[in-house]
Structures are given as structure tokens and as C-alpha cells.
Motif scaffolding. Structure first.
Motif: not given
Length: 284
Positions: A57-77, A280-284
Motif C-alpha cells: 500500500a501507499w499514501r502521499p506525504r504532506r510534504a511530498g513523496g510517499l509512505v509505503l507498506a512493504v512486505e514486513r514493514g514501512f518505508a518512505l519514498l 488523508p496524507a501521511y504527516a511524517g
């Protein structure tokens, strides 16, 4: 209503549709290939980026870029394309992330499932804006659609194995689910509830895995619209387009033979006469 095929077959297991307001593009995931797929306004693939063994899964980040869910955790693009992967949330290789969304405060949630869909093996994980993680819900089988009501006081949530869309409240500090109450039960003969989307009138759109359709329910749980889809395994739905008035639907080829369901893996689209509630976007 009937959705029209909008793209070619572009995924094996299409999931995670969403409108990126920064790029003004629809993005989806080819989940089990680990690919983020960005689609141009004409439905052609503009970019395909491989980001891991699984991209859930993914969602936009408020400041630009994306937050992601990868196989066993989270990532930021990052906006520069840099991928930063966080620590694994578990070590069991038989469980993977599956579907997620942000709440109005900007936290990102993603639920998991066992590869063999064994009952009760999954959880819902939360990534706070400050980067800390926690478990929001346990005892899940196939964690799927999650979307917050416009006022943020509750969310709609699907554990597909239950055949039910629930209303969920969460602790405002920890984000942990404090109440999960059945809201709509879907007749198994019509499919299994999967991804969900919210429109500006409070209607909830539910993708039906195995049902060749999407249902719309009013806030009181009344079924008031059905969208027919030319592929059986409808996995998720999201509003997008510059006016927010197009409902995009992902589909899947998972478990199908090469000659079955030829449009499976394509994205479908329909103009249902309502606009979507912005993601809603990710705030981190």
C-alpha cells in the motif's frame, strides 16, 4: 452502473489505488511483484518502479513523496526518489502487509495477512508521524479496506474473511482500535468485501472480490448503488481525477489461469455522479 476498462492489463495482483495530488496521477500497486505503477491520464503506464518483494500500500506525504507498506514493514519514498526502509515489524516470513490508509492526524496504518490466509494470524500496524510504530489491532485474518469518516471520529474497516465491513473507533493518543462493531454484512453470493473508498456525501464504496462489482452503501448501511465490473476479482477502489469524480477500480489475476478472465489485472473506471473524499496524507 457499469465501469469501463480504463487501462490494459498492467498488474498481476492490482491493489492500492489512490490519487496522488502532487503528481496529479493515479498510482496503484502490483502487490506481489513489489511494483509501484503510475498511470498517465489516458490509462497507459507512465512509470513502474520496483520497491521490494511486496508493495502492499501507499499514501502521499504532506510534504511530498510517499509512505509505503512493504512486505514486513514501512518505508518512505522521498521527492528525489530515495527509498528509506524502516525496521521489520515482525520476522515471520509467512505473513505480509496487505492494505492501508492514513487517518486525519497523518498516521499511516497497514494491516497484514498470512500468505495462506490462516485465521487470526494478522494485525493492523500503525506508523505515527514521528516514525514510531505500534500495533493497532490483532486477531485479524485478511486485513483490507480502511477509510476514516470525514469528521475523523471513526473508520470503516474490512477483514475480508469475516464478510463484514465494520465501524471502528480508535484511541486518539495511541491509535489503537478500541471498538470494532459490524456495520454491513455482504452476502457471500455477491463476493467478499475488499478495498473501500469514501465519497463526499458519506457513501462507502466496497470492492467485491469474486463479485465482479463494487457496492455503494449510505451511512446507515443501505445498499443504494452497484457498479458492474468486467473482471471477477475486484480488489480495491479510489476516487481520483482532477475533479475527484472518477472512481478507479483495481483488479487481480491472482489464482487465475492464463486464459481466464482476460481483463483481470486492468484498471476500470466509472463516473458515479459523486466526488470522493480526499485521501488523508501521511504527516511524517
Amino acid at each position: 452502473m457499469r465501469a469501463e476498462q480504463w487501462s490494459a492489463v498492467v498488474t498481476y495482483h492490482g491493489e492500492g489505488p489512490g490519487w496522488d495530488p502532487h503528481a496529479r496521477r493515479l498510482r496503484i500497486v502490483d502487490q506481489l511483484a513489489g511494483d509501484l505503477v503510475t498511470l498517465a491520464p489516458d490509462g497507459t503506464v507512465e512509470e513502474r518502479r520496483h520497491l521490494g518483494a511486496v508493495l502492499a500500500a501507499w499514501r502521499p506525504r504532506r510534504a511530498g513523496g510517499l509512505v509505503l507498506a512493504v512486505e514486513r514493514g514501512f518505508a518512505l519514498l522521498g521527492t528525489d526518489g530515495t527509498l528509506t526502509t524502516g525496521p521489520e515489524q515482525w520476522t515471520d516470513p509467512t505473513i505480509r502487509m496487505n492494505d492501508g490508509a492514513c487517518d486525519p492526524s497523518g498516521a499511516f496504518y497497514c494491516g497484514s495477512m498470512a500468505y495462506d490466509a490462516r485465521p487470526g494470524a494478522a494485525r493492523v500496524h500503525r506508523l505515527a508521524p514521528d516514525g514510531t510504530t505500534s500495533v493497532a489491532h490483532t486477531g485479524v485474518t485478511v486485513s483490507n479496506g480502511l477509510v476514516w469518516a470525514a469528521d475523523g471520529t471513526f473508520a470503516y474497516y474490512t477483514d475480508t474473511a469475516t464478510g463484514t465491513v465494520s465501524r471502528v473507533t480508535a484511541d486518539p493518543e495511541s491509535g489503537r482500535f478500541t471498538d470494532v462493531a459490524p456495520w454491513v454484512s455482504v452476502d457471500p453470493a455477491t463476493g467478499a468485501p475488499d478495498g473501500i473508498a469514501l465519497d463526499a456525501e458519506g457513501g462507502v464504496w466496497v470492492a467485491l472480490w469474486g463479485g465482479s462489482a463494487v457496492h455503494r452503501y449510505t451511512p446507515d448501511g443501505t445498499l443504494d448503488a452497484v457498479v458492474a465490473v468486467g473482471a471477477r476479482q475486484v480488489s480495491a477502489c479510489a476516487f481520483g481525477g482532477d475533479d475527484g469524480g472518477t472512481l478507479y477500480l483495481t483488479t487481480s489475476r491472482q489464482h487465475l489461469s492464463a486464459d481466464e478472465d482476460p481483463a483481470a489485472g486492468a484498471v476500470f473506471a466509472v463516473r458515479p455522479g459523486v466526488t470522493g473524499h480526499p485521501l488523508p496524507a501521511y504527516a511524517g
